[in-house]
Design a protein around this motif. Structure first.
Motif, PDB file in Angstrom:
ATOM      1  N   ILE A   1      -0.745  18.613  -9.572  1.00 22.68           N
ATOM      2  CA  ILE A   1      -0.275  17.355  -9.005  1.00 22.68           C
ATOM      3  C   ILE A   1      -1.467  16.433  -8.780  1.00 22.68           C
ATOM      4  CG2 ILE A   1       0.768  16.273  -6.968  1.00 22.68           C
ATOM      5  CD1 ILE A   1       2.419  18.890  -6.661  1.00 22.68           C
ATOM      6  N   GLY A   2      -1.364  15.233  -9.307  1.00 21.98           N
ATOM      7  CA  GLY A   2      -2.384  14.211  -9.050  1.00 21.98           C
ATOM      8  C   GLY A   2      -1.854  13.253  -8.002  1.00 21.98           C
ATOM      9  N   TYR A   3      -2.690  12.935  -7.036  1.00 22.06           N
ATOM     10  CA  TYR A   3      -2.244  12.098  -5.917  1.00 22.06           C
ATOM     11  C   TYR A   3      -2.919  10.730  -5.967  1.00 22.06           C
ATOM     12  CZ  TYR A   3      -1.088  10.700  -1.177  1.00 22.06           C
ATOM     13  OH  TYR A   3      -0.595  10.019  -0.085  1.00 22.06           O
ATOM     14  N   VAL A   4      -2.120   9.687  -5.895  1.00 25.27           N
ATOM     15  CA  VAL A   4      -2.635   8.311  -5.869  1.00 25.27           C
ATOM     16  C   VAL A   4      -2.554   7.818  -4.429  1.00 25.27           C
ATOM     17  CG1 VAL A   4      -2.330   5.964  -6.726  1.00 25.27           C
ATOM     18  CG2 VAL A   4      -1.701   7.911  -8.192  1.00 25.27           C
ATOM     19  N   PRO A   5      -3.693   7.568  -3.778  1.00 23.24           N
ATOM     20  CA  PRO A   5      -3.626   7.064  -2.405  1.00 23.24           C
ATOM     21  C   PRO A   5      -3.111   5.617  -2.378  1.00 23.24           C
ATOM     22  CG  PRO A   5      -5.851   7.864  -2.965  1.00 23.24           C
ATOM     23  CD  PRO A   5      -5.080   7.738  -4.246  1.00 23.24           C
ATOM     24  N   PRO A   6      -2.574   5.180  -1.245  1.00 22.61           N
ATOM     25  CA  PRO A   6      -2.098   3.799  -1.142  1.00 22.61           C
ATOM     26  C   PRO A   6      -3.215   2.811  -1.487  1.00 22.61           C
ATOM     27  CG  PRO A   6      -1.575   5.043   0.857  1.00 22.61           C
ATOM     28  CD  PRO A   6      -2.430   5.930   0.006  1.00 22.61           C
ATOM     29  N   GLY A   7      -2.887   1.772  -2.231  1.00 26.50           N
ATOM     30  CA  GLY A   7      -3.866   0.739  -2.537  1.00 26.50           C
ATOM     31  C   GLY A   7      -4.648   0.962  -3.822  1.00 26.50           C
ATOM     32  N   TRP A   8      -4.546   2.159  -4.400  1.00 28.41           N
ATOM     33  CA  TRP A   8      -5.315   2.449  -5.607  1.00 28.41           C
ATOM     34  C   TRP A   8      -4.464   2.180  -6.849  1.00 28.41           C
ATOM     35  CZ3 TRP A   8     -10.189   5.478  -5.963  1.00 28.41           C
ATOM     36  CH2 TRP A   8     -10.811   5.612  -4.715  1.00 28.41           C
ATOM     37  N   GLY A   9      -5.061   1.491  -7.833  1.00 32.66           N
ATOM     38  CA  GLY A   9      -4.405   1.302  -9.116  1.00 32.66           C
ATOM     39  C   GLY A   9      -4.371   2.618  -9.875  1.00 32.66           C
TER      40      GLY A   9
ATOM     41  N   GLY B   1       1.444  19.585 -21.752  1.00 36.20           N
ATOM     42  CA  GLY B   1       0.294  18.945 -22.368  1.00 36.20           C
ATOM     43  C   GLY B   1      -0.818  18.703 -21.361  1.00 36.20           C
ATOM     44  N   ARG B   2      -1.813  17.968 -21.807  1.00 33.90           N
ATOM     45  CA  ARG B   2      -2.904  17.662 -20.883  1.00 33.90           C
ATOM     46  C   ARG B   2      -3.261  16.184 -20.919  1.00 33.90           C
ATOM     47  NH1 ARG B   2      -7.438  20.744 -20.579  1.00 33.90           N
ATOM     48  NH2 ARG B   2      -6.198  22.591 -20.339  1.00 33.90           N
ATOM     49  N   GLY B   3      -3.663  15.729 -19.762  1.00 30.42           N
ATOM     50  CA  GLY B   3      -4.014  14.331 -19.679  1.00 30.42           C
ATOM     51  C   GLY B   3      -4.838  14.053 -18.445  1.00 30.42           C
ATOM     52  N   MET B   4      -4.962  12.805 -18.154  1.00 30.02           N
ATOM     53  CA  MET B   4      -5.780  12.384 -17.040  1.00 30.02           C
ATOM     54  C   MET B   4      -5.061  11.319 -16.242  1.00 30.02           C
ATOM     55  SD  MET B   4      -9.723  11.765 -17.794  1.00 30.02           S
ATOM     56  CE  MET B   4     -10.470  13.265 -18.394  1.00 30.02           C
ATOM     57  N   LEU B   5      -5.260  11.376 -14.941  1.00 25.39           N
ATOM     58  CA  LEU B   5      -4.810  10.316 -14.045  1.00 25.39           C
ATOM     59  C   LEU B   5      -6.071   9.597 -13.591  1.00 25.39           C
ATOM     60  CD1 LEU B   5      -2.983   8.818 -11.991  1.00 25.39           C
ATOM     61  CD2 LEU B   5      -3.259  10.795 -10.478  1.00 25.39           C
ATOM     62  N   LEU B   6      -6.160   8.320 -13.930  1.00 23.52           N
ATOM     63  CA  LEU B   6      -7.310   7.507 -13.549  1.00 23.52           C
ATOM     64  C   LEU B   6      -6.870   6.618 -12.393  1.00 23.52           C
ATOM     65  CD1 LEU B   6     -10.148   7.036 -15.098  1.00 23.52           C
ATOM     66  CD2 LEU B   6      -9.126   4.873 -15.750  1.00 23.52           C
ATOM     67  N   ILE B   7      -7.604   6.632 -11.301  1.00 23.50           N
ATOM     68  CA  ILE B   7      -7.237   5.771 -10.174  1.00 23.50           C
ATOM     69  C   ILE B   7      -8.432   4.902  -9.803  1.00 23.50           C
ATOM     70  CG2 ILE B   7      -5.470   7.349  -9.297  1.00 23.50           C
ATOM     71  CD1 ILE B   7      -7.441   8.197  -7.088  1.00 23.50           C
TER      72      ILE B   7
ATOM     73  N   PRO C   1       0.826  -1.210   0.000  1.00 20.23           N
ATOM     74  CA  PRO C   1       0.000   0.000   0.000  1.00 20.23           C
ATOM     75  C   PRO C   1       0.862   1.263   0.000  1.00 20.23           C
ATOM     76  CG  PRO C   1      -0.080  -1.064   2.151  1.00 20.23           C
ATOM     77  CD  PRO C   1       0.739  -1.952   1.265  1.00 20.23           C
ATOM     78  N   ALA C   2       1.323   1.655  -1.170  1.00 18.98           N
ATOM     79  CA  ALA C   2       2.230   2.799  -1.303  1.00 18.98           C
ATOM     80  C   ALA C   2       1.604   3.857  -2.210  1.00 18.98           C
ATOM     81  CB  ALA C   2       3.558   2.330  -1.893  1.00 18.98           C
ATOM     82  N   ALA C   3       1.686   5.103  -1.797  1.00 19.07           N
ATOM     83  CA  ALA C   3       1.143   6.213  -2.583  1.00 19.07           C
ATOM     84  C   ALA C   3       2.105   6.603  -3.705  1.00 19.07           C
ATOM     85  CB  ALA C   3       0.878   7.416  -1.678  1.00 19.07           C
ATOM     86  N   GLU C   4       1.646   7.495  -4.561  1.00 15.89           N
ATOM     87  CA  GLU C   4       2.463   8.003  -5.668  1.00 15.89           C
ATOM     88  C   GLU C   4       1.907   9.374  -6.030  1.00 15.89           C
ATOM     89  OE1 GLU C   4       3.080   5.076  -8.642  1.00 15.89           O
ATOM     90  OE2 GLU C   4       4.036   6.443 -10.061  1.00 15.89           O
ATOM     91  N   PHE C   5       2.744  10.231  -6.615  1.00 19.25           N
ATOM     92  CA  PHE C   5       2.171  11.472  -7.161  1.00 19.25           C
ATOM     93  C   PHE C   5       2.686  11.728  -8.564  1.00 19.25           C
ATOM     94  CE2 PHE C   5       6.020  13.444  -5.348  1.00 19.25           C
ATOM     95  CZ  PHE C   5       6.388  14.316  -6.373  1.00 19.25           C
ATOM     96  N   TYR C   6       1.886  12.460  -9.313  1.00 22.59           N
ATOM     97  CA  TYR C   6       2.192  12.824 -10.690  1.00 22.59           C
ATOM     98  C   TYR C   6       2.119  14.328 -10.810  1.00 22.59           C
ATOM     99  CZ  TYR C   6       1.401   7.964 -11.890  1.00 22.59           C
ATOM    100  OH  TYR C   6       1.493   6.609 -11.973  1.00 22.59           O
ATOM    101  N   TYR C   7       3.153  14.928 -11.333  1.00 20.32           N
ATOM    102  CA  TYR C   7       3.199  16.379 -11.482  1.00 20.32           C
ATOM    103  C   TYR C   7       3.211  16.730 -12.971  1.00 20.32           C
ATOM    104  CZ  TYR C   7       5.085  21.126 -11.332  1.00 20.32           C
ATOM    105  OH  TYR C   7       5.278  22.471 -11.512  1.00 20.32           O
ATOM    106  N   GLY C   8       2.149  17.358 -13.421  1.00 21.17           N
ATOM    107  CA  GLY C   8       2.021  17.689 -14.847  1.00 21.17           C
ATOM    108  C   GLY C   8       3.016  18.751 -15.273  1.00 21.17           C
ATOM    109  N   ILE C   9       3.701  18.485 -16.394  1.00 21.76           N
ATOM    110  CA  ILE C   9       4.731  19.407 -16.902  1.00 21.76           C
ATOM    111  C   ILE C   9       4.331  20.006 -18.245  1.00 21.76           C
ATOM    112  CG2 ILE C   9       7.101  19.512 -17.823  1.00 21.76           C
ATOM    113  CD1 ILE C   9       7.854  17.421 -15.689  1.00 21.76           C
TER     114      ILE C   9
END
Ligand SMILES: [Fe+2]
Length: 195
Positions: free
Chosen positions: A130-138, A107-113, A97-105
């Motif tokens: 910044i999109g945040y992925v909580p622990p346990g989420w795909g 273009g445009r897109g989507m983070l699906l969790i 169960p580990a989190a992750e983050f994505y920082y947009g640099i």
């Protein structure tokens, strides 16, 4: 400058989208990803025309795959579609169960969790978001624009990756283009049992 101190400074070239140093650089082409798209026949059509486009590429810097460390990376998803579905990453769950983050640099897109019980949320990523992925989420990222979609990410180095569950069942939602705009819709191929 010793090699030790230089490996503690990671540089993102925001013009050419290169991360230095990197312990891994990888290109993922359509032929490798075709079964992840909701319309593999559309993928076959592209491939049978003799093209095998790079869908995304990434750089990763892993100091050590052990608890306490962070792995860093830069992903570039190219613009394109397979049928109506936008180019995207394979997507995965972490083994821990580990989190992750994505920082947009760029273009445009989507983070699906997606949670383990199949709930889906999404974040629209654009430069500075910044999109945040909580622990346990795909998680999966999708290029919903017409240019390169580039983002930086970080996650705990001992997280581990489970790609198999995504290959087997997919995500509950997919992102398609409809009337020129991105739309999140149910994945017709998704099996409703918990992912
Ligand atoms: Fe991840």
């Amino acid at each position: 400058v010793s090699s030790e101190s230089s490996s503690r400074a990671i540089t993102l070239d925001l013009k050419n989208f290169v991360m230095t140093p990197a312990t891994r650089k990888r290109e993922v082409r359509l032929s490798e990803l075709k079964d992840y798209f909701s319309d593999p026949e559309a993928a076959d059509k592209i491939l049978s025309s003799g093209r095998d486009p790079v869908v995304y590429e990434y750089y990763e810097y892993v100091v050590e795959e052990s608890a306490g460390h962070l792995s860093l990376g830069l992903t570039i998803i190219y613009p394109g579609k397979v049928g109506k579905e936008y180019f995207m990453t394979r997507g995965h769950f972490h083994l821990k169960p580990a989190a992750e983050f994505y920082y947009g640099i760029r273009g445009r897109g989507m983070l699906l969790i997606q949670s383990e019980d199949g709930r889906v949320e999404y974040v629209e990523l654009r430069p500075g978001v910044i999109g945040y992925v909580p622990p346990g989420w795909g998680h999966r990222t999708i290029n919903t624009g017409r240019a390169m979609f580039v983002f930086f990410f970080a996650y705990p180095s001992d997280a581990g990756h489970d790609y198999g569950i995504v290959k087997e069942k997919g995500f509950a939602k997919i992102v398609i283009e409809e009337k020129g705009r991105p739309k999140v819709v149910d994945n017709p191929k998704y099996t409703s049992s918990t992912i």
